[in-house]
Motif scaffolding. Structure first.
Motif, mmCIF file in Angstrom:
data_model
loop_
_atom_site.group_PDB
_atom_site.id
_atom_site.type_symbol
_atom_site.label_atom_id
_atom_site.label_comp_id
_atom_site.label_asym_id
_atom_site.label_seq_id
_atom_site.Cartn_x
_atom_site.Cartn_y
_atom_site.Cartn_z
ATOM 1 N N ALA A 190 0.822 -1.215 0.000
ATOM 2 C CA ALA A 190 0.000 0.000 0.000
ATOM 3 C C ALA A 190 0.854 1.262 0.000
ATOM 4 N N ILE A 191 2.155 1.106 -0.224
ATOM 5 C CA ILE A 191 3.081 2.209 0.033
ATOM 6 C C ILE A 191 2.820 3.416 -0.861
ATOM 7 N N ARG A 192 2.470 3.147 -2.123
ATOM 8 C CA ARG A 192 2.128 4.239 -3.035
ATOM 9 C C ARG A 192 0.867 3.871 -3.800
ATOM 10 N N GLU A 193 0.191 4.909 -4.258
ATOM 11 C CA GLU A 193 -1.060 4.714 -5.007
ATOM 12 C C GLU A 193 -0.878 3.702 -6.154
ATOM 13 N N THR B 195 5.546 11.429 8.061
ATOM 14 C CA THR B 195 4.211 11.944 7.744
ATOM 15 C C THR B 195 3.682 11.466 6.390
ATOM 16 N N TYR B 196 4.569 10.913 5.536
ATOM 17 C CA TYR B 196 4.112 10.432 4.226
ATOM 18 C C TYR B 196 3.682 8.971 4.283
ATOM 19 N N CYS B 197 3.990 8.272 5.389
ATOM 20 C CA CYS B 197 4.054 6.805 5.319
ATOM 21 C C CYS B 197 2.824 6.096 5.872
ATOM 22 N N MET C 80 17.330 8.195 3.047
ATOM 23 C CA MET C 80 17.618 9.599 3.325
ATOM 24 C C MET C 80 16.349 10.437 3.188
ATOM 25 N N GLN C 81 15.549 10.146 2.185
ATOM 26 C CA GLN C 81 14.246 10.770 1.868
ATOM 27 C C GLN C 81 14.388 12.193 1.354
ATOM 28 N N SER C 82 15.216 13.022 2.004
ATOM 29 C CA SER C 82 15.431 14.396 1.526
ATOM 30 C C SER C 82 16.759 14.887 2.094
ATOM 31 N N THR D 223 20.299 4.234 -0.919
ATOM 32 C CA THR D 223 19.303 5.033 -0.197
ATOM 33 C C THR D 223 17.952 5.051 -0.901
ATOM 34 N N ASP D 224 16.970 5.642 -0.208
ATOM 35 C CA ASP D 224 15.645 5.943 -0.773
ATOM 36 C C ASP D 224 15.446 7.450 -0.702
ATOM 37 N N ILE D 225 14.877 8.023 -1.766
ATOM 38 C CA ILE D 225 14.613 9.468 -1.783
ATOM 39 C C ILE D 225 13.221 9.727 -2.355
ATOM 40 N N ILE D 226 12.493 10.635 -1.724
ATOM 41 C CA ILE D 226 11.162 11.033 -2.220
ATOM 42 C C ILE D 226 11.256 12.438 -2.805
ATOM 43 N N VAL D 227 10.696 12.653 -3.992
ATOM 44 C CA VAL D 227 10.610 14.025 -4.517
ATOM 45 C C VAL D 227 9.149 14.452 -4.556
ATOM 46 N N THR E 57 14.376 6.038 -6.140
ATOM 47 C CA THR E 57 13.747 7.359 -6.086
ATOM 48 C C THR E 57 12.242 7.210 -6.299
ATOM 49 N N PHE E 58 11.485 8.003 -5.564
ATOM 50 C CA PHE E 58 10.025 7.892 -5.625
ATOM 51 C C PHE E 58 9.395 9.263 -5.734
ATOM 52 N N LYS E 59 8.323 9.333 -6.521
ATOM 53 C CA LYS E 59 7.494 10.547 -6.508
ATOM 54 C C LYS E 59 6.529 10.414 -5.345
ATOM 55 N N PHE E 60 6.400 11.479 -4.576
ATOM 56 C CA PHE E 60 5.497 11.446 -3.423
ATOM 57 C C PHE E 60 4.094 11.026 -3.858
ATOM 58 N N SER E 61 3.513 10.143 -3.074
ATOM 59 C CA SER E 61 2.149 9.683 -3.323
ATOM 60 C C SER E 61 1.351 9.897 -2.041
ATOM 61 N N ALA E 62 0.278 10.662 -2.142
ATOM 62 C CA ALA E 62 -0.519 10.972 -0.941
ATOM 63 C C ALA E 62 -1.298 9.733 -0.521
ATOM 64 N N ARG E 63 -1.114 9.313 0.721
ATOM 65 C CA ARG E 63 -1.803 8.124 1.213
ATOM 66 C C ARG E 63 -2.855 8.530 2.225
ATOM 67 N N GLU E 64 -4.062 8.127 1.943
ATOM 68 C CA GLU E 64 -5.216 8.453 2.793
ATOM 69 C C GLU E 64 -4.906 8.182 4.278
HETATM 70 N N1 5AD Z 1 5.145 8.343 -1.437
HETATM 71 C C1 5AD Z 1 6.305 8.091 -2.084
HETATM 72 N N2 5AD Z 1 7.271 7.297 -1.587
HETATM 73 C C2 5AD Z 1 7.062 6.751 -0.376
HETATM 74 N N3 5AD Z 1 7.831 5.933 0.376
HETATM 75 C C3 5AD Z 1 7.159 5.656 1.498
HETATM 76 N N4 5AD Z 1 5.968 6.264 1.524
HETATM 77 C C4 5AD Z 1 5.886 6.966 0.350
HETATM 78 C C5 5AD Z 1 4.906 7.808 -0.217
HETATM 79 N N5 5AD Z 1 3.758 8.087 0.410
HETATM 80 C C6 5AD Z 1 9.157 5.508 -0.027
HETATM 81 C C7 5AD Z 1 10.217 5.893 1.002
HETATM 82 C C8 5AD Z 1 10.553 4.587 1.654
HETATM 83 C C9 5AD Z 1 10.361 3.611 0.531
HETATM 84 C C10 5AD Z 1 10.186 2.202 0.924
HETATM 85 O O1 5AD Z 1 9.196 4.086 -0.107
HETATM 86 O O2 5AD Z 1 11.342 6.398 0.307
HETATM 87 O O3 5AD Z 1 11.863 4.546 2.180
#
Ligand code: 5AD
Ligand code: SF4
Length: 442
Positions: free
Chosen positions: A48-51, A157-159, A256-258, A294-298, A325-332
């Motif tokens: 369920a981590i991203r849409e 807060t994103y997770c 790292m995330q950011s 690492t993991d990074i969210i943009v 690398t991941f694009k931020f995904s808003a999770r309900e």
């Molecule tokens: N949107 C985008 N990326 C996310 N991650 C976790 N939650 C979100 C989200 N809402 C990424 C983080 C985490 C990896 C497993 O997934 O970078 O470390």
């Protein structure tokens, strides 16, 4: 014998949970099969981590509906099951079971009920549950995933994970050591310890440094890894245990995330840019030749150009070997969804930043990898390569992928290779004779 097929999405924790479910169902008289067609029970173990992870599952459920034999039980397990619970039964009428990560013990009974035509949702958390009496049915022959901790007590807060996997709890050290001994006795030489913030492990008596030392000392084990740690839980004790335990591999996946302190604060990561860098320095000082990924969210809400630049500059400063690398995904339900609407980063800005970050990271790993051509190291052959006749995929201790010539018998063996080529991301290696130390005189 009824047959069961489990399809797994998401992280290694889910892969490990699927192994536990397969193990449990086998002990209850089910046969495991590797395709949904013809199976009596089909479970989709979801993320369920991203849409888009959820969209993929919804699409897949639509396909499975057509593939299933009449009367087959279709169930959804894992994080999406936990998140949506009974809502999934309403939206997909073919689904009969919705079972969250702490309720797998009930699977045999729930499946029995479903075969009688009933529909269930089971999503209670169980803080005692580690499935100690289940025997995982492992498919990967070379390494074993061993969960040591379930759930998460951070509140980034994103997770969505704290919602889907509940509070953090650790297995007893003795249980982890016992399982390690069992897999080593079966011929497996590499173990990966799993936890959402694995280095915060604490079983009431032992911390993660104790765990690394105890598991690392299991006779016959050659490689010990773990994923994923949180930067704040790298105590000096943990770093020392890592440095002093010869089986622990020289690699850390350090999300790292950011790279911006103000962004990290909005993400509630609980460290600053400087503290992250300090963690990297302490790890690198203690462990020569450390591979770092690492993991990074943009595009997290409110991300400014300056904050994004700080992410780029921290990547340049750390020089990661590789990154997801991941694009931020808003999770309900996550705190990020309650941030002001005007903080939303426009999709075209997210796309541009994503591309810029990706190019920066690629450039760095290419440079790092090019500099290593000619180096000799030990690799473990994992599986046949996807491309290239007679080529096998192997891994170095510091987590580099190396393609080597091999045969099916090579899988699970260790080779000494010279790195002879790189695509920038992966290497090709040529086997070389192992250098033996001269025997001591006298
Ligand atoms: N949107 C985008 N990326 C996310 N991650 C976790 N939650 C979100 C989200 N809402 C990424 C983080 C985490 C990896 C497993 O997934 O970078 O470390
Ligand atoms: Fe996905 Fe996170 Fe659940 Fe793993 S723990 S399956 S990454 S949501």
């Amino acid at each position: 014998m009824p047959s069961v097929y489990i399809e797994t999405y998401g992280c290694q924790m889910n892969v490990s949970d699927s192994e536990l479910m397969y193990g449990k169902l086998r002990s209850e008289g089910y046969e495991t099969v590797d395709a949904p067609q013809g199976a009596d029970v089909v479970l989709v173990n979801t993320c369920a981590i991203r849409e888009n992870a959820e969209q993929r599952v919804i699409g897949r459920l639509g396909e499975l509906r057509r593939d299933l034999k009449p009367g087959a039980v279709l169930g959804v397990t894992g994080c999406m099951a936990q998140r949506l619970g009974p809502r999934l039964l309403e939206t997909d009428t073919r689904v009969q079971l919705v079972v969250g990560p702490d309720a797998y013990r009930m699977l045999p009974a729930l499946i029995e009920g479903a075969r009688q035509g009933e529909r269930f949702s089971a999503t209670d958390f169980d803080l005692e549950e580690h499935y100690e009496d289940f025997t995982a049915r492992r498919f990967e022959g070379v390494k074993a995933w061993i969960p040591v901790q379930r759930g998460c007590d951070y509140r980034c807060t994103y997770c969505i994970v704290p919602t889907t996997r509940g509070p953090e709890r650790s297995r007893r050290l003795a249980d982890v050591v016992r399982e390690t001994r069992e897999v080593v006795a079966q011929g497996i030489t590499e173990v990966v310890l799993l936890g959402q913030t694995v280095n915060s492990y604490h079983d009431g008596t032992h911390d993660f440094s104790d765990l690394l030392r105890a598991v690392g000392a299991v006779e016959g084990l050659r490689r010990l890894r773990y994923t994923s740690p949180h930067p704040n839980d790298f105590s000096d004790r943990v770093i020392a245990a890592m440095a002093e335990t010869p089986t622990v591999c020289e690699h850390v996946h350090l999300p790292m995330q950011s790279g911006s302190t103000s962004m990290l604060k909005r993400m509630l990561r609980r460290y600053t840019r400087e503290e992250y860098l300090d963690c990297v320095s302490r790890l690198r000082a203690a462990i020569p030749g450390l591979g770092l990924t690492t993991d990074i969210i943009v595009g997290f809400p409110g991300e400014t150009d300056e904050e994004f630049e700080e992410t780029l500059s921290l990547c340049r400063e750390v020089r990661f070997d590789d990154a997801f690398t991941f694009k931020f995904s808003a999770r309900e339900g996550t705190p990020a969804t309650r941030m002001p609407a005007e903080w939303t980063v426009p999709p075209e800005v997210v796309d541009a930043r994503y591309d810029a970050l990706f190019a920066t990271l690629r450039g760095i790993s290419r440079e790092r990898n090019m500099a290593r051509l000619g180096e000799r190291l030990e690799v473990l052959v994992e599986k046949e390569a996807r491309k290239g006749e007679g080529l096998y995929q192997a891994r170095s201790r510091d987590f580099k992928t190396v393609l080597v010539p091999g045969t099916p018998e090579s899988v699970g063996t260790y080779l000494h290779v010279e790195l002879t080529g790189t695509t920038g991301a992966t290497f090709t290696g040529t086997p070389v004779a192992e250098r033996h130390a001269l025997p001591m005189a006298g």
